[in-house]
Scaffold this active site. Structure first.
Site, mmCIF file in Angstrom:
data_model
loop_
_atom_site.group_PDB
_atom_site.id
_atom_site.type_symbol
_atom_site.label_atom_id
_atom_site.label_comp_id
_atom_site.label_asym_id
_atom_site.label_seq_id
_atom_site.Cartn_x
_atom_site.Cartn_y
_atom_site.Cartn_z
ATOM 1 N N GLU A 268 9.045 4.341 -19.456
ATOM 2 C CA GLU A 268 9.198 5.846 -19.802
ATOM 3 C C GLU A 268 9.839 5.908 -20.965
ATOM 4 O O GLU A 268 10.533 7.024 -20.917
ATOM 5 C CB GLU A 268 9.845 6.570 -17.856
ATOM 6 N N ARG B 101 6.888 5.742 -9.695
ATOM 7 C CA ARG B 101 7.786 5.129 -9.919
ATOM 8 C C ARG B 101 8.441 5.025 -8.489
ATOM 9 O O ARG B 101 9.721 4.224 -8.106
ATOM 10 C CB ARG B 101 9.065 6.180 -9.722
ATOM 11 N N SER C 114 9.223 19.651 -24.091
ATOM 12 C CA SER C 114 8.698 18.715 -23.210
ATOM 13 C C SER C 114 7.815 19.155 -22.484
ATOM 14 O O SER C 114 7.978 18.045 -21.409
ATOM 15 C CB SER C 114 9.529 17.636 -23.948
ATOM 16 N N TRP D 39 6.814 21.057 -19.285
ATOM 17 C CA TRP D 39 5.909 20.353 -18.732
ATOM 18 C C TRP D 39 5.152 19.962 -19.728
ATOM 19 O O TRP D 39 4.078 21.484 -19.615
ATOM 20 C CB TRP D 39 6.292 20.099 -16.987
ATOM 21 N N GLU E 173 1.021 -15.488 5.962
ATOM 22 C CA GLU E 173 -0.527 -16.333 6.958
ATOM 23 C C GLU E 173 0.650 -16.918 8.321
ATOM 24 O O GLU E 173 0.567 -16.673 9.582
ATOM 25 C CB GLU E 173 0.188 -17.824 6.912
ATOM 26 N N CYS F 93 0.953 -21.622 0.306
ATOM 27 C CA CYS F 93 1.904 -22.599 -0.325
ATOM 28 C C CYS F 93 2.489 -24.112 0.258
ATOM 29 O O CYS F 93 1.903 -24.057 2.005
ATOM 30 C CB CYS F 93 3.263 -21.670 0.176
HETATM 31 C C1 AOF Z 1 5.585 -15.141 -0.577
HETATM 32 N N1 AOF Z 1 4.413 -14.372 1.451
HETATM 33 O O1 AOF Z 1 2.765 -14.512 2.087
HETATM 34 C C2 AOF Z 1 3.057 -16.222 0.696
HETATM 35 C C3 AOF Z 1 3.509 -16.495 -0.306
HETATM 36 O O2 AOF Z 1 9.964 -17.116 -1.650
HETATM 37 P P1 AOF Z 1 9.400 -18.007 -1.092
HETATM 38 O O3 AOF Z 1 10.495 -19.434 -0.488
HETATM 39 O O4 AOF Z 1 9.173 -17.258 0.038
HETATM 40 O O5 AOF Z 1 8.248 -19.001 -1.692
HETATM 41 C C4 AOF Z 1 7.512 -18.177 -2.536
HETATM 42 C C5 AOF Z 1 6.051 -18.395 -3.050
HETATM 43 O O6 AOF Z 1 5.628 -18.893 -2.131
HETATM 44 C C6 AOF Z 1 5.585 -17.708 -3.777
HETATM 45 O O7 AOF Z 1 5.302 -17.833 -5.160
HETATM 46 C C7 AOF Z 1 3.960 -18.669 -4.127
HETATM 47 O O8 AOF Z 1 3.419 -19.103 -4.603
HETATM 48 C C8 AOF Z 1 4.041 -18.951 -2.129
HETATM 49 N N2 AOF Z 1 3.628 -17.843 -1.005
HETATM 50 N N3 AOF Z 1 4.844 -16.537 -1.307
HETATM 51 O O9 AOF Z 1 6.165 -14.334 -0.901
HETATM 52 C C9 AOF Z 1 3.865 -15.190 1.299
HETATM 53 N N4 AOF Z 1 1.733 -16.370 0.896
HETATM 54 ZN ZN ZN Z 2 3.948 -19.463 2.080
#
Ligand code: AOF
Ligand code: ZN
Length: 357
Positions: A289, A178, A162, A164, A46, A69
């Site tokens: 794996e 991976r 094994s 491949w 955001e 958040c």
């Molecule tokens: C993200 N990226 O774009 C959004 C998240 O580790 P922080 O402080 O950055 O917070 C992580 C939390 O923020 C994540 O668990 C989720 O609930 C919320 N949203 N997190 O890493 C984002 N929008």
């Molecule tokens: Zn956020």
């Protein structure tokens, strides 16, 4: 929302233990800002989108794959930034399952007079973040069991040959996998028999190696194994139950291998405690794996979320040829494990069969 989902997906495999999130700022039907979460600790989607939009965010709509958040984490609450930017309407893909948010983010926005619509392409958003969903709800990583098998379910011939079973296209697909996961777990048997490197090899395109995790509860893995090479550069974890000789541990330590000593379970492999510790280390997308033995233990412990078998149209046969899942198995068909949402995708001359447990 589809565009926001595509933006989010650009960081696939790079955001653990955080979710993949994409956001778009729309004004009069035109995109005036967009962004995605690049890696844990960096700006939330955001914020990136709002920054790009600048003053144009005033009176605009914000489309975001995950509920904004409202908590102070490694970065500030997105709800505050959304309100401050003068966003008029927020369209959310899915609620954030994080207990610190969980609907509160949307309530905060509504209370500030912003119109909030939620559940747009919810299924797609949840699918994109299946790893994050599992982790935030259980504290455990999302586990995919991967194997290459013949049509009759063998992973080697009776002499152990094994390489491949599947063709080059399927193997390339594995390297892409991976490149995306956080860690690969293998057992001693696989290391002793195949001496794999478990690195990501994508040719000219750059990739990164997942953390490699070797489970060696019966002290069978030689410290010279190829999987321990490059341990000074890319993280390798050796898991023992305490019976590894000291000189052996010293040699691993010098090579840069991290040693985890865990309390043994009855039948050796304390998988769930290894997984929990991996998640605590921010490794939430895990690939097993494993080989026949680990696959059986993993299923028995009930820690597998997804199965991904590459099936080659060949027949190997032989009572002595190892099949993909060892152990004692089950007596009655009614106890067989059914896969949900099973699908088949052709990959070169092979098939990729996937499903959820
Ligand atoms: C993200 N990226 O774009 C959004 C998240 O580790 P922080 O402080 O950055 O917070 C992580 C939390 O923020 C994540 O668990 C989720 O609930 C919320 N949203 N997190 O890493 C984002 N929008
Ligand atoms: Zn956020």
């Amino acid at each position: 929302m589809r565009h926001a989902l595509a933006l989010a997906g650009r960081a696939a495999g790079r955001t653990s233990p955080n979710p993949m999130v994409g956001a778009v700022v729309l004004r009069g039907g035109k995109v005036v800002g967009e962004g995605y979460h690049r890696r844990a600790g960096k700006a939330h989607a955001e914020i990136e989108a709002l920054r790009k939009a600048g003053v144009k965010a005033h009176g605009a709509d914000l489309i975001v794959t995950l509920e904004p958040c409202c908590h102070q984490g490694r970065t500030g609450p997105c709800t505050e930034a959304v309100i401050a930017a003068g966003i008029r309407r927020v369209v959310v893909g899915m609620q954030d399952p994080n207990p610190l948010v969980k609907g509160k983010g949307m309530r905060v926005l509504r209370r500030a007079g912003i119109e909030v619509k939620s559940g747009i392409l919810r299924k797609e958003c949840e699918r994109l973040n299946e790893v994050f969903l599992k982790y935030i709800r259980t504290g455990l990583p999302f586990v995919t069991m991967k194997a290459a098998i013949s049509l009759d379910g063998k992973i080697a011939t009776n002499s152990g040959d094994s390489q491949w079973i599947t063709g080059p296209e399927a193997r390339k697909r594995v390297h892409r996998l991976r490149n995306r996961v956080d860690a690969i777990v293998v057992g001693a048997g696989t290391v002793v028999k195949d001496d794999p490197q478990l690195t990501t090899r994508l040719g000219k395109r750059s990739g990164r190696n997942p953390v490699r995790v070797v489970l060696d509860t019966s002290n069978r893995v030689p410290p010279e194994a190829r999987v321990f090479q490059n341990a000074d550069r890319d993280r390798v974890i050796y898991v023992t139950t305490g019976n590894t000789p000291v000189p052996h541990l010293e040699q691993l330590g010098e090579a840069g291998v991290e040693v985890w000593t865990l309390r043994p379970l009855e039948d050796g492999v304390p998988l769930e405690s290894v997984l929990r510790r991996l998640a605590e280390n921010g490794l939430t997308d895990v690939l097993i794996e494993g080989g026949s033995h680990i696959n059986a233990s993993a299923l028995k412990e009930g820690i597998v979320d997804k199965v991904m078998f590459f099936v080659a149209p060949i027949l190997i046969g032989g009572n002595g040829a190892i099949s993909v899942i060892g152990g004692p198995g089950i007596k009655h068909l009614k106890d067989a494990l059914p896969l949900r949402q099973a699908s088949v995708t052709p990959v070169g001359k092979d098939w990729m069969v996937e499903g959820y447990l």
